[in-house]
Design an enzyme around this catalytic site. Structure first.
Site, PDB file in Angstrom:
ATOM      1  N   GLU A 125      -3.194   7.818  -6.067  1.00  0.00           N
ATOM      2  CA  GLU A 125      -2.986   9.239  -6.281  1.00  0.00           C
ATOM      3  C   GLU A 125      -1.983   9.714  -5.230  1.00  0.00           C
ATOM      4  O   GLU A 125      -2.188   9.476  -4.035  1.00  0.00           O
ATOM      5  CB  GLU A 125      -4.305   9.996  -6.132  1.00  0.00           C
ATOM      6  CG  GLU A 125      -4.088  11.481  -6.343  1.00  0.00           C
ATOM      7  CD  GLU A 125      -5.376  12.299  -6.306  1.00  0.00           C
ATOM      8  OE1 GLU A 125      -6.459  11.733  -6.090  1.00  0.00           O
ATOM      9  OE2 GLU A 125      -5.255  13.523  -6.490  1.00  0.00           O
ATOM     10  N   ARG A 140     -14.617  -1.675  -0.984  1.00  0.00           N
ATOM     11  CA  ARG A 140     -13.434  -1.158  -0.313  1.00  0.00           C
ATOM     12  C   ARG A 140     -13.371  -1.665   1.112  1.00  0.00           C
ATOM     13  O   ARG A 140     -14.370  -2.089   1.684  1.00  0.00           O
ATOM     14  CB  ARG A 140     -13.381   0.374  -0.370  1.00  0.00           C
ATOM     15  CG  ARG A 140     -14.522   1.119   0.255  1.00  0.00           C
ATOM     16  CD  ARG A 140     -14.219   2.628   0.322  1.00  0.00           C
ATOM     17  NE  ARG A 140     -13.733   3.195  -0.914  1.00  0.00           N
ATOM     18  CZ  ARG A 140     -12.650   3.998  -1.011  1.00  0.00           C
ATOM     19  NH1 ARG A 140     -11.960   4.329   0.049  1.00  0.00           N
ATOM     20  NH2 ARG A 140     -12.285   4.480  -2.157  1.00  0.00           N
ATOM     21  N   LYS A 180      -8.444   9.884   2.868  1.00  0.00           N
ATOM     22  CA  LYS A 180      -7.194  10.654   2.879  1.00  0.00           C
ATOM     23  C   LYS A 180      -7.449  12.087   3.314  1.00  0.00           C
ATOM     24  O   LYS A 180      -6.582  12.721   3.905  1.00  0.00           O
ATOM     25  CB  LYS A 180      -6.534  10.611   1.501  1.00  0.00           C
ATOM     26  CG  LYS A 180      -5.634   9.378   1.354  1.00  0.00           C
ATOM     27  CD  LYS A 180      -4.785   9.450   0.108  1.00  0.00           C
ATOM     28  CE  LYS A 180      -5.516   8.834  -1.047  1.00  0.00           C
ATOM     29  NZ  LYS A 180      -4.753   8.769  -2.280  1.00  0.00           N
TER      30      LYS A 180
HETATM   31  P1  ATP Z   1      -9.439   8.656  -0.863  1.00  0.00           P
HETATM   32  O1  ATP Z   1     -10.860   8.615  -1.342  1.00  0.00           O
HETATM   33  O2  ATP Z   1      -9.283   8.524   0.587  1.00  0.00           O
HETATM   34  O3  ATP Z   1      -8.641   9.795  -1.445  1.00  0.00           O
HETATM   35  P2  ATP Z   1      -8.696   6.995  -3.008  1.00  0.00           P
HETATM   36  O4  ATP Z   1      -9.482   5.778  -3.284  1.00  0.00           O
HETATM   37  O5  ATP Z   1      -8.980   8.172  -3.868  1.00  0.00           O
HETATM   38  O6  ATP Z   1      -8.793   7.348  -1.479  1.00  0.00           O
HETATM   39  P3  ATP Z   1      -6.322   6.378  -4.390  1.00  0.00           P
HETATM   40  O7  ATP Z   1      -4.930   6.773  -4.107  1.00  0.00           O
HETATM   41  O8  ATP Z   1      -6.975   6.948  -5.599  1.00  0.00           O
HETATM   42  O9  ATP Z   1      -7.161   6.713  -3.092  1.00  0.00           O
HETATM   43  O10 ATP Z   1      -6.451   4.805  -4.388  1.00  0.00           O
HETATM   44  C1  ATP Z   1      -5.625   3.969  -5.152  1.00  0.00           C
HETATM   45  C2  ATP Z   1      -6.272   2.642  -5.311  1.00  0.00           C
HETATM   46  O11 ATP Z   1      -6.522   2.052  -4.040  1.00  0.00           O
HETATM   47  C3  ATP Z   1      -7.597   2.760  -6.013  1.00  0.00           C
HETATM   48  O12 ATP Z   1      -7.700   1.712  -6.969  1.00  0.00           O
HETATM   49  C4  ATP Z   1      -8.605   2.596  -4.924  1.00  0.00           C
HETATM   50  O13 ATP Z   1      -9.793   2.017  -5.401  1.00  0.00           O
HETATM   51  C5  ATP Z   1      -7.877   1.679  -3.944  1.00  0.00           C
HETATM   52  N1  ATP Z   1      -8.362   1.920  -2.592  1.00  0.00           N
HETATM   53  C6  ATP Z   1      -8.375   3.085  -1.924  1.00  0.00           C
HETATM   54  N2  ATP Z   1      -8.942   2.946  -0.715  1.00  0.00           N
HETATM   55  C7  ATP Z   1      -9.299   1.645  -0.606  1.00  0.00           C
HETATM   56  C8  ATP Z   1      -9.949   0.868   0.407  1.00  0.00           C
HETATM   57  N3  ATP Z   1     -10.339   1.404   1.553  1.00  0.00           N
HETATM   58  N4  ATP Z   1     -10.142  -0.446   0.164  1.00  0.00           N
HETATM   59  C9  ATP Z   1      -9.746  -1.005  -0.994  1.00  0.00           C
HETATM   60  N5  ATP Z   1      -9.148  -0.333  -1.982  1.00  0.00           N
HETATM   61  C10 ATP Z   1      -8.925   0.981  -1.809  1.00  0.00           C
HETATM   62 MG    MG Z   2      -8.675   8.290  -6.008  1.00  0.00          MG
END
Ligand code: ATP
Ligand code: MG
Length: 571
Positions: free
Chosen positions: A36, A263, A273
């Site tokens: 995102e 994760r 984030k």
């Molecule tokens: P946040 O919750 O901090 O906003 P997010 O998971 O919503 O993070 P995205 O940009 O939606 O962030 O993530 C893109 C991809 O990266 C998704 O498939 C997510 O599952 C993966 N991802 C995000 N954070 C992690 C992590 N700490 N470890 C492994 N994969 C991750």
């Molecule tokens: Mg997300």
């Protein structure tokens, strides 16, 4: 797949993919990385990138880069550009296959109409709070919305008017008609569309005031792109029934399969984030690329290499077990890479002048030293050597603690790559503070041991007349506790209170050896005896700025940081 010495380490997802391909379920593996664009990518994303792009590489499949851009308020084009740059920097290539979920808004709208026509979706007039109270709890079933039985015609009409912007934010939603009594709360008529009027979307501008939710968008985008394996983190496990429901009830061309993995959590760091955005917005760090941030931009500026980050991702593996990885594991990945690749150099961080009294005034020799102890391909570097030198204050002790092997009054030490010297005299200013050492050099010790005695200590140094001025930024962990914000017993801690006050110590007036004069931003070095450093983009001639990537050994919690910060406050 047969295991060979070079085969990447296997894990449960790789095994699933291999089995599906072997069974002929798919012609070709298709994965996607779906960020995102509401912030910069961090090391947790690197795990997902390495997994998705790595599998595609290993199985000759493809990995799409897809921006999950259904939340326009928090997203912007700066993040879109930064994410692309970071994925490329990590070493992965999506070719032509960069997509936006917003590319599919029209198709998703048509899918929603299909659900309405099948009586599987309805327009609901409950507001957010009412929707919540109707939803029930983990132990109690929900109640049907009073709007659940609307006719197809009425739903079609209202949905079209939602799109046309007739209704205010929050007054109506489109919901799936599944089961308000489902033990899985995600299946209790989840919201598929919400109204957001007056926001300008970075891709679609003002074209829409109706935005699909993640749960509706994600499976259908996967299906439209022909994704075969949709890999996501464990918190989506409970959403999988909804993922499958969407795929099943909408006429999509393919049937992707969602698989969850744990994760990455890292000690002494945060990945959320929301919190990273706060650190940037509140000026608690210098920006998304502050070298203390766990972002890829921050790690890059810190001096991390893409290879070290990929290696780290391989080392942590892929499982379903929730855990928190030691920071030491990330640090050892970069140490291993830089130990093998980084040229050596000498830089005096806290300079103390040494005058060699028996060295002729005007004589400036040029010694030579290898750029790397093991890799002779890197060649040698010239080291000017003259009467006045800089050594590090920490390498001299007037009252040496037990076991101190460096320079002491009347004692000898070897200057690395040069001669053995003896400290003859201490020069003080009017207040009695030490400002200079007088020493003598043993001319017979260049490249050989002194006669009749052993000199144990070796210190680094820089010739004063040829030194290059440098600012050195000593970065350390951003947080001082392994689980920032967790608080003590009972939790509820304040994450800001867990920031490490010594995470950055700036040393100015450092003296770098002459060969570093031409160092360019992004170049990496081992400063002998000090650690690994990289040239910061803030560098301007003639003054260099170096960032410490990592110390030579794991010194976290030992005195080093404390000493440096005391010195800093004393300046
Ligand atoms: P946040 O919750 O901090 O906003 P997010 O998971 O919503 O993070 P995205 O940009 O939606 O962030 O993530 C893109 C991809 O990266 C998704 O498939 C997510 O599952 C993966 N991802 C995000 N954070 C992690 C992590 N700490 N470890 C492994 N994969 C991750
Ligand atoms: Mg997300």
């Amino acid at each position: 797949m047969s295991e060979t010495a070079v085969a990447p380490p296997t894990h449960f997802i790789r095994q699933i993919v291999a089995a599906d391909l072997a069974a002929g379920k798919h012609e070709r593996l298709v994965t996607r990385f779906p960020p995102e664009p509401n912030g910069y990518l961090h090391i947790g994303h690197a795990k997902s990138i390495a997994l998705n792009f790595g599998l595609a590489q290993d199985f000759q499949g493809q990995c799409n880069l897809r921006f999950d851009d259904t939340n326009p308020n928090k997203e912007n084009p700066e993040f879109v550009a930064a994410i692309q740059a970071d994925v490329q920097w990590l070493g992965y290539d999506w070719g032509e296959r960069v997509f936006f979920a917003s590319d599919y808004f029209e198709q998703l709208y048509a899918f929603a109409l299909e659900l309405i026509d099948k009586e599987l979706a309805y327009v609901c007039d409950l507001n957010a709070e009412q929707t919540r109270s109707y939803r029930g709890t983990l132990t109690e079933p929900g109640r049907d919305s009073p709007y659940r039985e609307r006719s197809v015609a009425e739903n079609r009409d209202l949905f079209a008017r939602m799109r046309a912007g007739e209704f205010e934010d929050g007054t109506r939603t489109l919901r799936a008609r599944i089961d308000m009594a489902s033990p899985n709360i995600n299946l209790r008529d989840p919201v598929l569309y919400r109204i957001k009027r007056g926001v300008i979307h970075h891709q679609t501008g003002a074209a829409w005031c109706l935005y699909p939710t993640y749960d509706f968008t994600h499976p259908l985008s996967d299906a439209l792109e022909g994704v075969t394996h949709s890999l996501c983190t464990l918190e989506f496990e409970d959403h999988r029934p909804l993922y499958d429901w969407c795929i099943e009830h909408v006429s999509v061309p393919t049937r992707p399969r969602q698989i969850e993995f744990s994760r990455l959590n890292l000690e002494y760091a945060v990945m959320s984030k929301r919190i990273l955005t706060r650190l940037v917005a509140d000026g608690l760090v210098a920006g998304w690329d502050d070298p203390r941030m766990p972002t890829l931009a921050g790690l890059r500026r810190r001096g991390y290499t893409p290879a070290a980050i990929r290696d780290f991702c391989t080392r942590i593996g892929v499982t379903k077990a929730d855990n928190r990885v030691e920071m030491g594991l990330l640090e050892s990945a970069i140490r291993d890479d830089l130990d093998a690749s980084a040229p050596r150099a000498m830089v005096v961080l806290r300079p103390l002048k040494v005058v060699l009294e028996n060295w002729p005034n005007e004589r400036l020799d040029t010694l030579e030293a290898p750029r790397h102890p093991k890799n002779s391909d890197l060649g040698t570097r010239p080291l000017p050597f003259g009467r006045e030198l800089w050594i590090d204050r920490q390498d001299f002790a007037e009252q040496p603690p037990k076991g101190f092997k460096r320079l002491v009054p009347g004692g000898e030490v070897r200057l690395r790559n040069a001669y053995v010297i003896r400290c003859e005299e201490l020069i003080r200013d009017a207040s009695g503070a030490l400002i200079e050492l007088r020493a003598s050099v043993d001319f017979n010790t260049l490249g050989r041991n002194p006669e009749g005695r052993k000199v144990k200590g070796v210190i680094h140094w820089v010739a004063a007349s040829a030194a290059v001025e440098a600012e050195v930024r000593l970065y350390d962990r951003l947080f001082q506790t392994p689980t920032p914000g967790a608080g003590g017993e009972g939790g509820g801690g304040d994450i800001i209170a867990d920031l490490n006050p010594d995470s950055l110590v700036v040393l100015s007036g450092c003296k770098a050896e002459a060969s570093l004069g031409s160092a360019q931003p992004g170049e990496r070095f081992q400063f002998e005896r000090e650690g690994y450093f990289t040239v910061d983009p803030d560098s301007t001639e003639p003054s260099l700025v170096f960032n410490r990537t990592v110390t030579l050994r794991d010194t976290w919690g030992k005195q080093v940081a404390a000493q440096d910060s005391k010195r800093q406050t004393a300046r």
